[in-house]
Motif scaffolding. Structure first.
Motif, PDB file in Angstrom:
ATOM      1  N   ASP A  73     -14.927  13.991  65.144  1.00  0.00           N
ATOM      2  CA  ASP A  73     -14.964  13.092  63.993  1.00  0.00           C
ATOM      3  C   ASP A  73     -13.628  13.154  63.275  1.00  0.00           C
ATOM      4  O   ASP A  73     -13.083  14.251  63.050  1.00  0.00           O
ATOM      5  CB  ASP A  73     -16.072  13.476  63.016  1.00  0.00           C
ATOM      6  N   ILE A  74     -13.102  11.996  62.907  1.00  0.00           N
ATOM      7  CA  ILE A  74     -11.917  11.926  62.068  1.00  0.00           C
ATOM      8  C   ILE A  74     -12.348  12.109  60.626  1.00  0.00           C
ATOM      9  O   ILE A  74     -13.185  11.364  60.113  1.00  0.00           O
ATOM     10  CB  ILE A  74     -11.197  10.583  62.239  1.00  0.00           C
ATOM     11  N   VAL A  75     -11.796  13.107  59.979  1.00  0.00           N
ATOM     12  CA  VAL A  75     -12.087  13.392  58.570  1.00  0.00           C
ATOM     13  C   VAL A  75     -10.960  12.797  57.732  1.00  0.00           C
ATOM     14  O   VAL A  75      -9.808  13.208  57.845  1.00  0.00           O
ATOM     15  CB  VAL A  75     -12.193  14.909  58.327  1.00  0.00           C
ATOM     16  N   SER A  76     -11.289  11.815  56.904  1.00  0.00           N
ATOM     17  CA  SER A  76     -10.301  11.155  56.046  1.00  0.00           C
ATOM     18  C   SER A  76     -10.543  11.563  54.602  1.00  0.00           C
ATOM     19  O   SER A  76     -11.681  11.494  54.111  1.00  0.00           O
ATOM     20  CB  SER A  76     -10.390   9.633  56.172  1.00  0.00           C
ATOM     21  N   VAL A  77      -9.494  11.971  53.932  1.00  0.00           N
ATOM     22  CA  VAL A  77      -9.597  12.496  52.567  1.00  0.00           C
ATOM     23  C   VAL A  77      -8.808  11.601  51.622  1.00  0.00           C
ATOM     24  O   VAL A  77      -7.595  11.411  51.800  1.00  0.00           O
ATOM     25  CB  VAL A  77      -9.061  13.942  52.494  1.00  0.00           C
ATOM     26  N   ASP A  78      -9.487  11.059  50.624  1.00  0.00           N
ATOM     27  CA  ASP A  78      -8.836  10.300  49.557  1.00  0.00           C
ATOM     28  C   ASP A  78      -8.820  11.139  48.290  1.00  0.00           C
ATOM     29  O   ASP A  78      -9.808  11.811  47.952  1.00  0.00           O
ATOM     30  CB  ASP A  78      -9.579   8.998  49.281  1.00  0.00           C
ATOM     31  N   LEU A  79      -7.706  11.105  47.583  1.00  0.00           N
ATOM     32  CA  LEU A  79      -7.558  11.826  46.329  1.00  0.00           C
ATOM     33  C   LEU A  79      -7.666  10.840  45.176  1.00  0.00           C
ATOM     34  O   LEU A  79      -7.076   9.758  45.210  1.00  0.00           O
ATOM     35  CB  LEU A  79      -6.210  12.549  46.291  1.00  0.00           C
ATOM     36  N   HIS A  80      -8.424  11.234  44.149  1.00  0.00           N
ATOM     37  CA  HIS A  80      -8.569  10.412  42.950  1.00  0.00           C
ATOM     38  C   HIS A  80      -7.953  11.134  41.758  1.00  0.00           C
ATOM     39  O   HIS A  80      -8.213  12.321  41.544  1.00  0.00           O
ATOM     40  CB  HIS A  80     -10.049  10.126  42.672  1.00  0.00           C
ATOM     41  N   VAL A  81      -7.147  10.420  41.012  1.00  0.00           N
ATOM     42  CA  VAL A  81      -6.518  10.950  39.804  1.00  0.00           C
ATOM     43  C   VAL A  81      -7.307  10.436  38.611  1.00  0.00           C
ATOM     44  O   VAL A  81      -7.432   9.229  38.412  1.00  0.00           O
ATOM     45  CB  VAL A  81      -5.043  10.504  39.717  1.00  0.00           C
ATOM     46  N   GLU A  82      -7.841  11.359  37.813  1.00  0.00           N
ATOM     47  CA  GLU A  82      -8.703  10.963  36.703  1.00  0.00           C
ATOM     48  C   GLU A  82      -7.978  10.084  35.690  1.00  0.00           C
ATOM     49  O   GLU A  82      -8.583   9.235  35.046  1.00  0.00           O
ATOM     50  CB  GLU A  82      -9.254  12.207  36.010  1.00  0.00           C
ATOM     51  N   ALA A  83      -6.665  10.284  35.572  1.00  0.00           N
ATOM     52  CA  ALA A  83      -5.900   9.490  34.606  1.00  0.00           C
ATOM     53  C   ALA A  83      -5.701   8.046  35.067  1.00  0.00           C
ATOM     54  O   ALA A  83      -5.265   7.199  34.287  1.00  0.00           O
ATOM     55  CB  ALA A  83      -4.539  10.140  34.371  1.00  0.00           C
ATOM     56  N   ASP A  84      -6.014   7.781  36.336  1.00  0.00           N
ATOM     57  CA  ASP A  84      -5.846   6.432  36.882  1.00  0.00           C
ATOM     58  C   ASP A  84      -7.145   5.659  36.686  1.00  0.00           C
ATOM     59  O   ASP A  84      -8.173   5.964  37.285  1.00  0.00           O
ATOM     60  CB  ASP A  84      -5.487   6.525  38.373  1.00  0.00           C
ATOM     61  N   ASP A  85      -7.109   4.640  35.850  1.00  0.00           N
ATOM     62  CA  ASP A  85      -8.316   3.877  35.524  1.00  0.00           C
ATOM     63  C   ASP A  85      -8.728   2.913  36.630  1.00  0.00           C
ATOM     64  O   ASP A  85      -9.803   2.315  36.554  1.00  0.00           O
ATOM     65  CB  ASP A  85      -8.108   3.089  34.225  1.00  0.00           C
ATOM     66  N   MET A  95      -7.720  14.639  59.574  1.00  0.00           N
ATOM     67  CA  MET A  95      -7.790  15.687  60.586  1.00  0.00           C
ATOM     68  C   MET A  95      -9.064  15.474  61.396  1.00  0.00           C
ATOM     69  O   MET A  95      -9.913  14.639  61.048  1.00  0.00           O
ATOM     70  CB  MET A  95      -7.774  17.072  59.937  1.00  0.00           C
ATOM     71  N   LEU A  96      -9.194  16.216  62.471  1.00  0.00           N
ATOM     72  CA  LEU A  96     -10.360  16.110  63.335  1.00  0.00           C
ATOM     73  C   LEU A  96     -11.300  17.281  63.114  1.00  0.00           C
ATOM     74  O   LEU A  96     -10.875  18.418  62.922  1.00  0.00           O
ATOM     75  CB  LEU A  96      -9.939  16.085  64.812  1.00  0.00           C
ATOM     76  N   THR A 113     -12.786  22.534  61.885  1.00  0.00           N
ATOM     77  CA  THR A 113     -12.050  21.381  61.382  1.00  0.00           C
ATOM     78  C   THR A 113     -10.573  21.746  61.231  1.00  0.00           C
ATOM     79  O   THR A 113     -10.212  22.913  61.153  1.00  0.00           O
ATOM     80  CB  THR A 113     -12.624  20.896  60.043  1.00  0.00           C
ATOM     81  N   GLY A 114      -9.724  20.715  61.187  1.00  0.00           N
ATOM     82  CA  GLY A 114      -8.288  20.945  61.015  1.00  0.00           C
ATOM     83  C   GLY A 114      -7.450  20.438  62.166  1.00  0.00           C
ATOM     84  O   GLY A 114      -6.233  20.313  62.054  1.00  0.00           O
ATOM     85  N   ASN A 115      -8.080  20.137  63.304  1.00  0.00           N
ATOM     86  CA  ASN A 115      -7.336  19.652  64.464  1.00  0.00           C
ATOM     87  C   ASN A 115      -6.563  18.378  64.123  1.00  0.00           C
ATOM     88  O   ASN A 115      -7.079  17.487  63.442  1.00  0.00           O
ATOM     89  CB  ASN A 115      -8.300  19.346  65.616  1.00  0.00           C
ATOM     90  N   ASN A 116      -5.342  18.290  64.613  1.00  0.00           N
ATOM     91  CA  ASN A 116      -4.484  17.127  64.361  1.00  0.00           C
ATOM     92  C   ASN A 116      -4.306  16.847  62.875  1.00  0.00           C
ATOM     93  O   ASN A 116      -4.271  15.690  62.437  1.00  0.00           O
ATOM     94  CB  ASN A 116      -5.030  15.884  65.079  1.00  0.00           C
ATOM     95  N   PHE A 117      -4.171  17.906  62.088  1.00  0.00           N
ATOM     96  CA  PHE A 117      -3.959  17.770  60.646  1.00  0.00           C
ATOM     97  C   PHE A 117      -2.725  16.918  60.373  1.00  0.00           C
ATOM     98  O   PHE A 117      -1.663  17.128  60.955  1.00  0.00           O
ATOM     99  CB  PHE A 117      -3.774  19.159  60.034  1.00  0.00           C
ATOM    100  N   PRO A 169     -10.064  25.135  57.161  1.00  0.00           N
ATOM    101  CA  PRO A 169      -9.466  24.532  58.354  1.00  0.00           C
ATOM    102  C   PRO A 169      -8.615  25.525  59.139  1.00  0.00           C
ATOM    103  O   PRO A 169      -8.062  26.478  58.588  1.00  0.00           O
ATOM    104  CB  PRO A 169      -8.582  23.411  57.785  1.00  0.00           C
ATOM    105  N   VAL A 170      -8.531  25.286  60.436  1.00  0.00           N
ATOM    106  CA  VAL A 170      -7.543  25.935  61.295  1.00  0.00           C
ATOM    107  C   VAL A 170      -6.680  24.824  61.866  1.00  0.00           C
ATOM    108  O   VAL A 170      -7.194  23.888  62.490  1.00  0.00           O
ATOM    109  CB  VAL A 170      -8.199  26.732  62.437  1.00  0.00           C
ATOM    110  N   VAL A 171      -5.385  24.894  61.618  1.00  0.00           N
ATOM    111  CA  VAL A 171      -4.461  23.867  62.093  1.00  0.00           C
ATOM    112  C   VAL A 171      -3.743  24.407  63.323  1.00  0.00           C
ATOM    113  O   VAL A 171      -3.100  25.453  63.269  1.00  0.00           O
ATOM    114  CB  VAL A 171      -3.444  23.485  60.996  1.00  0.00           C
ATOM    115  N   CYS A 172      -3.866  23.707  64.424  1.00  0.00           N
ATOM    116  CA  CYS A 172      -3.262  24.133  65.691  1.00  0.00           C
ATOM    117  C   CYS A 172      -2.227  23.096  66.109  1.00  0.00           C
ATOM    118  O   CYS A 172      -2.555  21.913  66.274  1.00  0.00           O
ATOM    119  CB  CYS A 172      -4.347  24.285  66.754  1.00  0.00           C
ATOM    120  N   ILE A 173      -0.975  23.530  66.268  1.00  0.00           N
ATOM    121  CA  ILE A 173       0.107  22.610  66.625  1.00  0.00           C
ATOM    122  C   ILE A 173       1.010  23.249  67.676  1.00  0.00           C
ATOM    123  O   ILE A 173       0.781  24.368  68.126  1.00  0.00           O
ATOM    124  CB  ILE A 173       0.935  22.198  65.387  1.00  0.00           C
TER     125      ILE A 173
END
Length: 327
Positions: A73-85, A95-96, A113-117, A169-173
């Motif tokens: 599974d591709i894990v997609s992370v979005d960040l939200h800034v509280e100051a942004d209305d 990552m995978l 998780t963490g593959n292809n970070f 996560p474990v990141v492997c590169i």
């Protein structure tokens, strides 16, 4: 300051039908494989490589080398800034995540998780900030990697992450082509023989700011060591099957986009210097555009600067300078 940022996590199955969405990071290795006329053949080939390698390493009670299947599974992370209305999140990380299916028992076994970070802020640091700095002076930009490291730690320690994943996560590169590696220690039953680098690479130091240490292992049947970035105890915190899931996934991707190292004709010896100039290797049949990956890293680094780093510069500077992140 610790409550200024929150995260949304979404997942997309990475299989032969996968197609990158409009909001997906274009530089990720899985997105690179899923474009062009041969996208389905690319994906089928990569997934078969992963399954075959997993069953090769997980050979106990597996005489026909077909007992296990790997689901990604591709894990997609979005960040939200509280100051942004606006309420619009900023794409931060992809990552995978690995799940293992035991076809003999029907069990589903969690992997790592963490593959292809990959990270937009990391793209900015390495493809925009560092080249601009190096053009006029030596050394690294002031505080290089510190914001990215704190954002990563804030994500891993967030409720959003902990609700989804039991382990960090474990990141492997790939190993660094600028360093020499020497074989050390005993052979691990899954990870194989361990190597130690001559000096910490820039990537090692960058990942250290993310709270991750590094060890290098060359599994049985491999021709070059892989770099594993992790927190805690890599050998004790994860099951053998979970480690095999990471190895099989990342070795397949490395063979595709760094065949000079990971599909070389000769395995690494006691002392090893990886090189992308090695002429003695076999390319895979899977198409991968390395030039596109480098070009898009620059594009996405500029994107995150425009939509996140510059609009929130003061807030980010204050937040990154804080001695601790209170969640």
């Amino acid at each position: 300051m610790g409550t200024e940022f929150t995260f949304d996590i979404s997942t997309t199955r990475f299989d032969e039908d996968y197609a990158p969405s409009a909001g997906s990071r274009a530089t990720t290795n899985f997105a690179n494989l899923a474009r062009g006329e041969g996208r389905r053949q690319n994906l089928q080939g990569a997934l078969k490589m992963i399954d075959d390698r997993f069953n090769d390493l997980a050979d106990q009670g597996n005489p026909n080398r077909d007992r296990y299947g790997v689901e990604l599974d591709i894990v997609s992370v979005d960040l939200h800034v509280e100051a942004d209305d606006s309420g619009v999140g900023v794409p931060l990380i992809e990552m995978l995540d690995v799940q293992i299916v035991d076809r003999a028992t029907g069990d589903r076994i969690p992997g790592i998780t963490g593959n292809n970070f990959s990270s937009y802020v990391r793209d900015y640091d390495f493809s925009v900030l560092l080249p601009a700095h190096s053009a006029s002076q030596s050394g690294l930009p002031h505080g290089f990697g510190e914001l990215h490291g704190k954002l990563f730690r804030h994500f891993v320690e967030s409720a959003a992450y902990r609700e989804r994943f039991a382990q960090p996560p474990v990141v492997c590169i790939s190993v660094s082509t600028s360093k020499t590696y020497r074989r050390i220690g005993e052979r691990h039953p899954v990870l194989g023989v361990e190597y130690e680098q001559s000096d910490y690479s820039l990537t090692d130091r960058y990942f250290a700011k993310m709270g991750l240490q590094v060890r290098h292992f060359m599994p049985r049947g491999s021709v070059a060591p892989l770099a594993f970035y992790f927190e805690g105890d890599l050998l004790e915190d994860h099951s053998d099957l979970a480690l095999i899931g990471t190895i099989s996934t990342m070795e397949a991707f490395q063979k595709i986009y760094r065949p000079e190292i990971y599909n070389a004709h000769s395995p690494a010896g006691e002392v090893y210097q990886p090189s992308l100039e090695n002429p003695h290797y076999s390319p895979t049949d899977i198409a991968y555009d390395r030039e596109e990956r480098s070009r898009l890293a620059l594009t996405q680094g500029k994107f995150i600067a425009e939509h996140f780093l510059k609009p929130h510069q003061t807030l980010l500077e204050q937040w990154a300078a804080a001695p601790a992140l209170a969640l």
